[in-house]
Enzyme design. Structure first.
Site, PDB file in Angstrom:
ATOM      1  NE  ARG A 119      -4.124  -1.923   1.868  1.00  0.00           N
ATOM      2  CZ  ARG A 119      -4.092  -2.985   2.686  1.00  0.00           C
ATOM      3  NH1 ARG A 119      -3.213  -3.031   3.658  1.00  0.00           N
ATOM      4  NH2 ARG A 119      -4.935  -3.966   2.526  1.00  0.00           N
ATOM      5  CE  LYS A 138      -1.639  13.510 -14.752  1.00  0.00           C
ATOM      6  NZ  LYS A 138      -2.076  13.974 -16.086  1.00  0.00           N
ATOM      7  CD  GLU A 163       6.017  15.530 -22.828  1.00  0.00           C
ATOM      8  OE1 GLU A 163       5.432  16.606 -22.610  1.00  0.00           O
ATOM      9  OE2 GLU A 163       5.438  14.428 -22.788  1.00  0.00           O
ATOM     10  CE  LYS A 193       4.414  17.059 -14.746  1.00  0.00           C
ATOM     11  NZ  LYS A 193       4.354  15.877 -15.560  1.00  0.00           N
ATOM     12  CD  GLU A 248      -5.043  16.144 -15.907  1.00  0.00           C
ATOM     13  OE1 GLU A 248      -3.913  15.651 -15.775  1.00  0.00           O
ATOM     14  OE2 GLU A 248      -5.780  15.911 -16.875  1.00  0.00           O
ATOM     15  NE  ARG A 269      -0.318  16.621 -13.339  1.00  0.00           N
ATOM     16  CZ  ARG A 269       0.407  15.838 -12.577  1.00  0.00           C
ATOM     17  NH1 ARG A 269       0.247  15.835 -11.284  1.00  0.00           N
ATOM     18  NH2 ARG A 269       1.308  15.028 -13.112  1.00  0.00           N
ATOM     19  CG  ASN A 310      -3.166  16.321 -20.422  1.00  0.00           C
ATOM     20  OD1 ASN A 310      -2.192  15.611 -20.176  1.00  0.00           O
ATOM     21  ND2 ASN A 310      -4.218  16.387 -19.629  1.00  0.00           N
ATOM     22  CG  HIS A 347      -0.360  14.833 -24.019  1.00  0.00           C
ATOM     23  ND1 HIS A 347       0.440  15.923 -24.261  1.00  0.00           N
ATOM     24  CD2 HIS A 347       0.392  13.994 -23.246  1.00  0.00           C
ATOM     25  CE1 HIS A 347       1.607  15.754 -23.651  1.00  0.00           C
ATOM     26  NE2 HIS A 347       1.610  14.593 -23.039  1.00  0.00           N
ATOM     27  CG  HIS A 349      -2.072  10.011 -25.140  1.00  0.00           C
ATOM     28  ND1 HIS A 349      -2.642  10.176 -23.911  1.00  0.00           N
ATOM     29  CD2 HIS A 349      -0.735  10.094 -24.930  1.00  0.00           C
ATOM     30  CE1 HIS A 349      -1.704  10.357 -22.987  1.00  0.00           C
ATOM     31  NE2 HIS A 349      -0.538  10.323 -23.596  1.00  0.00           N
ATOM     32  CG  HIS A 365       4.832  10.423 -25.010  1.00  0.00           C
ATOM     33  ND1 HIS A 365       3.456  10.284 -24.988  1.00  0.00           N
ATOM     34  CD2 HIS A 365       5.117  11.485 -24.200  1.00  0.00           C
ATOM     35  CE1 HIS A 365       2.939  11.216 -24.199  1.00  0.00           C
ATOM     36  NE2 HIS A 365       3.927  11.956 -23.711  1.00  0.00           N
TER      37      HIS A 365
HETATM   38  P1  NAD Z   1      11.727   5.285 -22.296  1.00  0.00           P
HETATM   39  O1  NAD Z   1      11.717   5.175 -20.831  1.00  0.00           O
HETATM   40  O2  NAD Z   1      11.243   4.134 -23.084  1.00  0.00           O
HETATM   41  O3  NAD Z   1      13.205   5.669 -22.751  1.00  0.00           O
HETATM   42  C1  NAD Z   1      13.464   5.804 -24.130  1.00  0.00           C
HETATM   43  C2  NAD Z   1      14.569   4.833 -24.598  1.00  0.00           C
HETATM   44  O4  NAD Z   1      15.823   5.338 -24.154  1.00  0.00           O
HETATM   45  C3  NAD Z   1      14.450   3.422 -24.035  1.00  0.00           C
HETATM   46  O5  NAD Z   1      14.891   2.526 -25.017  1.00  0.00           O
HETATM   47  C4  NAD Z   1      15.437   3.438 -22.875  1.00  0.00           C
HETATM   48  O6  NAD Z   1      15.906   2.168 -22.575  1.00  0.00           O
HETATM   49  C5  NAD Z   1      16.523   4.325 -23.414  1.00  0.00           C
HETATM   50  N1  NAD Z   1      17.317   5.048 -22.443  1.00  0.00           N
HETATM   51  C6  NAD Z   1      16.885   5.656 -21.317  1.00  0.00           C
HETATM   52  N2  NAD Z   1      17.873   6.358 -20.773  1.00  0.00           N
HETATM   53  C7  NAD Z   1      18.968   6.181 -21.557  1.00  0.00           C
HETATM   54  C8  NAD Z   1      20.292   6.682 -21.528  1.00  0.00           C
HETATM   55  N3  NAD Z   1      20.670   7.571 -20.612  1.00  0.00           N
HETATM   56  N4  NAD Z   1      21.149   6.277 -22.483  1.00  0.00           N
HETATM   57  C9  NAD Z   1      20.737   5.416 -23.455  1.00  0.00           C
HETATM   58  N5  NAD Z   1      19.500   4.946 -23.554  1.00  0.00           N
HETATM   59  C10 NAD Z   1      18.616   5.335 -22.625  1.00  0.00           C
HETATM   60  O7  NAD Z   1      10.872   6.531 -22.789  1.00  0.00           O
HETATM   61  P2  NAD Z   1      10.757   8.047 -22.341  1.00  0.00           P
HETATM   62  O8  NAD Z   1      10.672   8.796 -23.606  1.00  0.00           O
HETATM   63  O9  NAD Z   1      11.771   8.441 -21.343  1.00  0.00           O
HETATM   64  O10 NAD Z   1       9.341   8.069 -21.603  1.00  0.00           O
HETATM   65  C11 NAD Z   1       8.165   7.754 -22.300  1.00  0.00           C
HETATM   66  C12 NAD Z   1       7.127   7.293 -21.301  1.00  0.00           C
HETATM   67  O11 NAD Z   1       6.883   8.345 -20.362  1.00  0.00           O
HETATM   68  C13 NAD Z   1       5.799   6.952 -21.936  1.00  0.00           C
HETATM   69  O12 NAD Z   1       5.345   5.734 -21.397  1.00  0.00           O
HETATM   70  C14 NAD Z   1       4.893   8.091 -21.498  1.00  0.00           C
HETATM   71  O13 NAD Z   1       3.553   7.704 -21.380  1.00  0.00           O
HETATM   72  C15 NAD Z   1       5.483   8.436 -20.162  1.00  0.00           C
HETATM   73  N6  NAD Z   1       5.181   9.797 -19.696  1.00  0.00           N
HETATM   74  C16 NAD Z   1       4.708   9.942 -18.441  1.00  0.00           C
HETATM   75  C17 NAD Z   1       4.446  11.193 -17.944  1.00  0.00           C
HETATM   76  C18 NAD Z   1       3.991  11.353 -16.511  1.00  0.00           C
HETATM   77  O14 NAD Z   1       3.632  12.461 -16.118  1.00  0.00           O
HETATM   78  N7  NAD Z   1       4.035  10.309 -15.725  1.00  0.00           N
HETATM   79  C19 NAD Z   1       4.665  12.333 -18.734  1.00  0.00           C
HETATM   80  C20 NAD Z   1       5.167  12.156 -20.018  1.00  0.00           C
HETATM   81  C21 NAD Z   1       5.423  10.877 -20.496  1.00  0.00           C
HETATM   82  N1  GLY Z   2       2.213  14.810 -18.461  1.00  0.00           N
HETATM   83  C1  GLY Z   2       0.948  15.252 -17.963  1.00  0.00           C
HETATM   84  C2  GLY Z   2       0.921  15.488 -16.493  1.00  0.00           C
HETATM   85  O1  GLY Z   2       1.878  15.215 -15.811  1.00  0.00           O
HETATM   86  O2  GLY Z   2      -0.059  15.931 -15.973  1.00  0.00           O
END
Ligand code: NAD
Ligand code: GLY
Length: 381
Positions: A139, A160, A202, A244, A254, A258, A262, A265, A269, A282
């Site tokens: 939890r 998130k 972003e 952010k 949100e 917040r 998006n 998005h 998405h 993304h």
């Molecule tokens: P990711 O985590 O898949 O990383 C991208 C690629 O880079 C992967 O292949 C990873 O293994 C590689 N990688 C990571 N760090 C590295 C480094 N330093 N050197 C070499 N390779 C490296 O993708 P991302 O673009 O970081 O994140 C995308 C995800 O984030 C999506 O799932 C999206 O929905 C999510 N997201 C979440 C929020 C939130 O608020 N929680 C906001 C935006 C995006």
């Molecule tokens: N990336 C959207 C949020 O964090 O609210």
């Protein structure tokens, strides 16, 4: 770099890092940004009063582990922590209930208890997944974000956390804030070029929704950013995280404000879904989405002259601004209906009112969206 203002950057002298705070009362937490911070993760944990009596679990992925896992493990062991690790396959498909269960198994096998800490070492995939594990294991246990992608300056801040369902992205999740974000900008040197550009989408988004000067700074410094210049990236990440942090501090869950995060998005998405989550990254999908939103804004009359500037900004960062012509328009519109932003029969659009300012609209006619999607497909040729 045109508007570097180091005087506005707050420092944490103990860690030799820039510092921001997400203001959430008793749950407020720092974002530390600096080169080589991974080597100092033990010192950071001491500052956070993380006890060494319970084991820690680092969740990372198969691309990040060979590069950075040992550094983190050694620094933590030197500081007296018992450290366990779990490596997931790199890629969006790891944001699944199956991989989530494997992480919980790893946590149980490592003997994590209620006082343990889970560390997300990686990009947004690792951060979202590990955060959801931390939110639900017993939890809720302590959680630290250690982002290694540019994109993760967005995902690691704000709490998130989620995994995907085959029918919808991020649909199984929670709001669960980390206790700190420790951002070692030196790790960005190994990011593939395409991931660099995707992350910059972003960064620019944070300028487009909140800070026109920063949006123009991103455009003016696009060459350094795309080339991975660490000084330029550090500044851009600080400014992006600042936006952010401000937005999340004002509206954590949100309820209203917040939602501006998006921008791009709603279309983005849907494009990710239609591409089966393995065609467009993304950041690429939301870059196209932001150009679409700017055009929708112009057609609604909320803004004039933003679409061409927005498109030019994303082009400068080497990002796509048109929809692949083989993407089916009906499939894109249908995917929008599965999104969390779709409720009460309408979908939500964040639309610009000018560069640096946006409005939230729930009255965008679906035929207008169809028109813009078709236009962006035609432009792809
Ligand atoms: P990711 O985590 O898949 O990383 C991208 C690629 O880079 C992967 O292949 C990873 O293994 C590689 N990688 C990571 N760090 C590295 C480094 N330093 N050197 C070499 N390779 C490296 O993708 P991302 O673009 O970081 O994140 C995308 C995800 O984030 C999506 O799932 C999206 O929905 C999510 N997201 C979440 C929020 C939130 O608020 N929680 C906001 C935006 C995006
Ligand atoms: N990336 C959207 C949020 O964090 O609210």
């Amino acid at each position: 770099m045109s508007v570097l203002k180091h005087d506005e950057i707050k420092r944490n002298e103990q860690l030799g890092a820039s510092e921001l705070t997400v203001q959430l009362g008793e749950r407020s937490y720092p974002i530390w940004i600096g080169s080589g911070l991974l080597n100092r993760i033990g010192e950071a944990f001491a500052l956070l009063n993380i006890s060494n009596s319970s084991p820690l679990l680092i969740i990372t992925d198969s691309h990040v582990a060979p590069r950075y896992l040992n550094t983190a493990v050694e620094a933590l062991r030197e500081a007296g922590y018992r450290v366990f690790e779990h490596v997931i396959p790199a890629g969006e498909s790891s944001k699944s209930l199956g991989v989530f269960e494997e992480c919980v198994t790893a946590a149980l096998q490592a003997g994590l208890d209620r006082k343990s800490t889970i560390i997300a070492l990686g990009g947004g995939v690792v951060g979202d997944l590990a955060g959801f594990v931390a939110a639900t294991y017993m939890r809720g246990v302590r959680f630290i974000q250690v982002p290694t992608t540019i994109l993760a300056h967005d995902s690691s801040v704000g709490g998130k956390v989620a995994v995907n369902h085959p029918l919808a992205k991020n649909i199984i999740g929670a709001f669960y804030q980390p206790e700190a974000v420790l951002y070692d900008t030196a790790t960005l040197a190994t990011l593939p070029d395409r991931e660099v550009r995707a992350g910059l989408a972003e960064m620019l988004k944070h300028g487009l929704i909140w800070d026109a000067e920063f949006a123009y700074w991103c455009k003016d410094n696009a060459a350094q950013l795309v080339a991975g210049n660490e000084a330029a990236l550090s500044y851009g990440l600080y400014k992006g995280c600042a936006v952010k942090a401000e937005v999340v501090s004002r509206d954590e869950r949100e309820n209203d404000l917040r939602a501006i995060l998006n921008l791009g998005h709603t279309i983005g998405h849907a494009l990710e879904a239609v591409g089966g989550y393995n065609e467009l990254l993304h950041g690429e999908a939301i870059a196209i989405g932001m150009v679409g939103s700017a055009r929708i804004g112009e057609r609604l009359g909320t803004a004039t002259d933003v679409a061409a500037t927005t498109k030019a900004m994303f082009e400068a960062l080497g990002l796509p601004t048109t929809i692949p012509s083989h993407y089916d328009t009906d499939a894109i519109l249908a995917a929008m209906m599965h999104d969390k932003k779709f409720s009460e029969g309408r979908t939500m659009f964040v639309v610009p009112t000018s560069i640096g300012q946006v409005d939230i609209r729930k009255d965008v006619p679906i035929e207008l969206v169809r028109d813009i999607v078709e236009q962006l497909k035609r432009e792809a040729g």
